[in-house]
Design a protein around this motif. Structure first.
Motif, PDB file in Angstrom:
ATOM      1  N   PHE A  38       1.023  -1.142   0.021  1.00 41.71           N
ATOM      2  CA  PHE A  38      -0.217  -0.036  -0.174  1.00 41.71           C
ATOM      3  C   PHE A  38       0.776   1.232  -0.044  1.00 41.71           C
ATOM      4  O   PHE A  38       2.021   1.292   0.459  1.00 41.71           O
ATOM      5  CB  PHE A  38      -0.915   0.116   1.153  1.00 41.71           C
ATOM      6  N   ARG A  40       0.516   4.526   1.781  1.00 37.98           N
ATOM      7  CA  ARG A  40      -0.336   5.536   2.691  1.00 37.98           C
ATOM      8  C   ARG A  40       0.240   6.846   2.370  1.00 37.98           C
ATOM      9  O   ARG A  40       1.479   7.275   2.643  1.00 37.98           O
ATOM     10  CB  ARG A  40      -0.175   4.956   4.048  1.00 37.98           C
ATOM     11  N   ASP A  53      -5.469  11.953   5.091  1.00 43.22           N
ATOM     12  CA  ASP A  53      -4.834  10.772   4.710  1.00 43.22           C
ATOM     13  C   ASP A  53      -5.516   9.914   3.728  1.00 43.22           C
ATOM     14  O   ASP A  53      -6.781   9.702   4.068  1.00 43.22           O
ATOM     15  CB  ASP A  53      -4.444   9.854   5.965  1.00 43.22           C
ATOM     16  N   LYS A  54      -4.633   9.333   2.724  1.00 40.04           N
ATOM     17  CA  LYS A  54      -5.418   8.450   1.971  1.00 40.04           C
ATOM     18  C   LYS A  54      -4.592   7.109   1.727  1.00 40.04           C
ATOM     19  O   LYS A  54      -3.359   7.214   2.063  1.00 40.04           O
ATOM     20  CB  LYS A  54      -5.678   9.041   0.540  1.00 40.04           C
ATOM     21  N   THR A  55      -5.371   6.038   1.405  1.00 46.10           N
ATOM     22  CA  THR A  55      -4.707   4.703   1.214  1.00 46.10           C
ATOM     23  C   THR A  55      -4.917   4.115  -0.237  1.00 46.10           C
ATOM     24  O   THR A  55      -5.922   4.231  -0.798  1.00 46.10           O
ATOM     25  CB  THR A  55      -5.021   3.820   2.300  1.00 46.10           C
ATOM     26  N   PHE A  56      -3.902   4.150  -0.751  1.00 45.44           N
ATOM     27  CA  PHE A  56      -3.591   3.351  -2.284  1.00 45.44           C
ATOM     28  C   PHE A  56      -3.208   1.860  -2.373  1.00 45.44           C
ATOM     29  O   PHE A  56      -2.154   1.784  -1.541  1.00 45.44           O
ATOM     30  CB  PHE A  56      -3.122   4.199  -3.342  1.00 45.44           C
ATOM     31  N   LYS A  57      -3.786   1.144  -3.063  1.00 42.17           N
ATOM     32  CA  LYS A  57      -3.113  -0.053  -3.172  1.00 42.17           C
ATOM     33  C   LYS A  57      -1.888   0.021  -4.260  1.00 42.17           C
ATOM     34  O   LYS A  57      -2.037   0.784  -5.262  1.00 42.17           O
ATOM     35  CB  LYS A  57      -3.989  -1.078  -4.097  1.00 42.17           C
ATOM     36  N   SER A  58      -0.675  -0.202  -4.077  1.00 40.62           N
ATOM     37  CA  SER A  58       0.527  -0.085  -4.897  1.00 40.62           C
ATOM     38  C   SER A  58       0.047  -0.611  -6.208  1.00 40.62           C
ATOM     39  O   SER A  58      -0.324  -1.593  -6.421  1.00 40.62           O
ATOM     40  CB  SER A  58       1.754  -0.624  -4.109  1.00 40.62           C
TER      41      SER A  58
END
Lengths: 189, 324
Positions: A38, A40, A53-58
């Motif tokens: 991920f 973050r 804050d955002k989270t992405f799948k790498s």
């Protein structure tokens, strides 16, 4: 439409989140064991200034925000808009009250500011770090009080109010740090 | 600087370059005393790791494609199948796209195998090595062992084997972690994010924590112990707020191993990732017979980070990827 992969994420990158232009403040790559990776990311919304804050799948991609910083000369305000010009091309841009919310109290005609354009219209205006402005009103100081480091309020030609040392007088030009709003020095003309 | 750049210089300090040298000497001494043989296997392989979340660098030799190892696991197990006995290796491994404060696309791994040891025996071994390397350098607390299930339940209140995807997503939401796109129905992905975002930060950084008995869906190359639910005989060591090592009671069944490779590759295809060839020679070695053994891989750079109290992996690498 330009996009960025998470592997291109770094501080300062401008991306579109929920259709708003945002800037990446911090990017952390996390990957538990043999699991999913991920990114973050801490981002600041360039329209509202809010930090989230955002989270992405790498490996995922996000849309790039067409945001560029351009140096422009401040021309004048017409009551509704603040007008700026690119010195080289004479191209003019009109910024609304939202865009100059922070900068307006430091804007002096002909000063060069940084105008952030989003989709070619002004999003925010950043004044020069230091501006030289004339004091239009301040109470007379009493000489001798300076040893105590006393200060008094002074109203500048742009309407901004800053604290100045007691020896500074009405009609003088002073240098102000716009990032802190603090008096720096007198300017001899 | 007359326009000259300074990125020819190391990203680490002279002091840490020397510390790494001494740590390597101590590691070799530790294995020497235990009669574990140091081995040196190729970094290039015609087969690659199929792991859904790890991508190998592909390189060309003329018309032939090779892959840079993501760990020395396959050739080391081929040595074990050929009768090497206990072995260890310190080598560079390569994982495409992994860069951050705890990741560098090229990093140093210490990997070792012990014939006849089970998962707990391997954790004993690891505990002893960590103690020996940290002695006189950085204090470490008494190590603890906890099952994956217990740890996740303690922190989130959710049983990772029982909770459904919506409950896992809810736990993330409550903690203020937004759900990345495409993770909604991905059970293992959700568990990974819960572990990384919610659980890891609660672990005492001064204390080695062994987490073991992972979900069977995250077995990788570990044996699955039958039961309700069945669990993978896999462990991870957390120290200094980081995952430092990953160990398995090694899967020796070639049919099961091949089925997992095929499942991994199908998953990679479904995710739109490259599907490299599986390592045929490794599977042949399992067919010939892998002795009952356990193995563990330790990220040496992260151990250096712990010893040095460093915040970023670049601080302990001679030249991180930006200076490579």
């Amino acid at each position: 439409m330009a996009t960025y992969s998470t592997s291109e994420f770094r501080s300062g990158l401008k991306i579109l989140i929920d259709r708003d232009p945002c800037i990446i403040v911090e990017n952390e790559f996390v990957k538990p064991g043999k699991g999913q990776a991920f990114n973050r990311v801490r981002i600041r919304n360039l329209k509202t200034g809010r930090v989230v804050d955002k989270t992405f799948k790498s490996g995922d991609s996000v849309e790039a925000a067409d945001v560029v910083d351009t140096d422009m000369q401040y021309l004048y305000a017409d009551g509704e808009f603040w007008h700026f010009m690119v010195p080289d091309t004479f191209e003019q841009y009109a910024a609304d009250a939202n865009a100059v919310e922070v900068a307006r109290q430091w804007l002096k005609e002909q000063d060069v500011c940084q105008v952030t354009l989003w989709n070619n219209s002004p999003l925010t205006v950043t004044p020069p770090n230091f501006v030289e402005l004339k004091i239009v009103q301040t109470d007379p100081g009493v000489r001798g009080d300076t040893a105590q480091g006393g200060v008094k309020p002074a109203t500048l030609e742009t309407g901004a109010v800053v604290k100045v040392p007691l020896f500074v007088e009405e009609g003088e030009v002073i240098k102000v740090d716009t990032r802190t709003g603090e008096y720096v020095s007198r300017v001899k003309e | 600087m007359n326009g000259a750049t300074r990125d020819w210089m190391p990203s680490t300090s002279a002091e840490l370059v020397r510390l790494r040298g001494r740590v390597l000497r101590d590691i070799r001494g530790w294995f020497w005393e235990r009669d574990v043989t140091e081995v040196d296997t190729p970094a290039l392989s015609s087969g690659a790791a199929t792991d859904p979340n790890i991508t190998s660098f592909a390189v060309r030799n003329g018309d032939t494609l090779y892959y840079l190892q993501t760990s020395p696991e396959f050739p080391m197990k081929r040595l074990l199948a050929a009768g090497s006995g206990d072995i260890y290796q310190v080598c560079h491994v390569f994982r495409e796209g992994e860069a951050g404060t705890r990741h560098n696309p090229e990093f140093t791994m210490l990997e070792w195998y012990r014939v006849g040891l089970d998962m707990h025996g391997m954790m004993d071994d690891m505990e002893s090595l960590i103690g020996a390397i940290c002695a006189g350098r950085r204090r470490v607390g008494r190590s603890v062992r906890i099952t994956y299930r217990q740890l996740m339940t303690d922190v989130t209140g959710l049983d990772p084997f029982g909770a459904d995807e919506a409950e896992l997503a809810g736990a993330l939401d409550v903690a203020g972690v937004d759900l990345p796109k495409g993770l909604e129905g991905d059970r293992d992905g959700l568990l990974d994010l819960v572990l990384a975002a919610l659980v890891e930060p609660t672990l005492d950084p001064e204390q080695p924590v062994f987490v073991h008995d992972f979900p069977a869906s995250q077995a990788a190359l570990a044996r699955v112990r039958p039961g309700t639910p069945p669990v993978a005989e896999r462990f991870e060591l957390f120290l200094g707020g980081m995952e430092l090592a990953n160990g398995f009671h090694e899967l020796a069944d070639p049919g099961e191993q091949q089925a997992r490779f095929e499942r991994d590759l199908a998953r990679r295809c479904a995710d739109g990732r490259t599907a490299p060839p599986m390592d045929r020679r490794f599977l042949d070695a399992l067919r010939a017979g892998l002795p009952d053994c356990s193995g563990v891989a330790l990220g040496l750079d992260r151990l250096m980070m712990f010893l040095a109290g460093a915040d970023s992996i670049r601080d302990v690498l001679t030249f991180d990827i930006s200076r490579a």
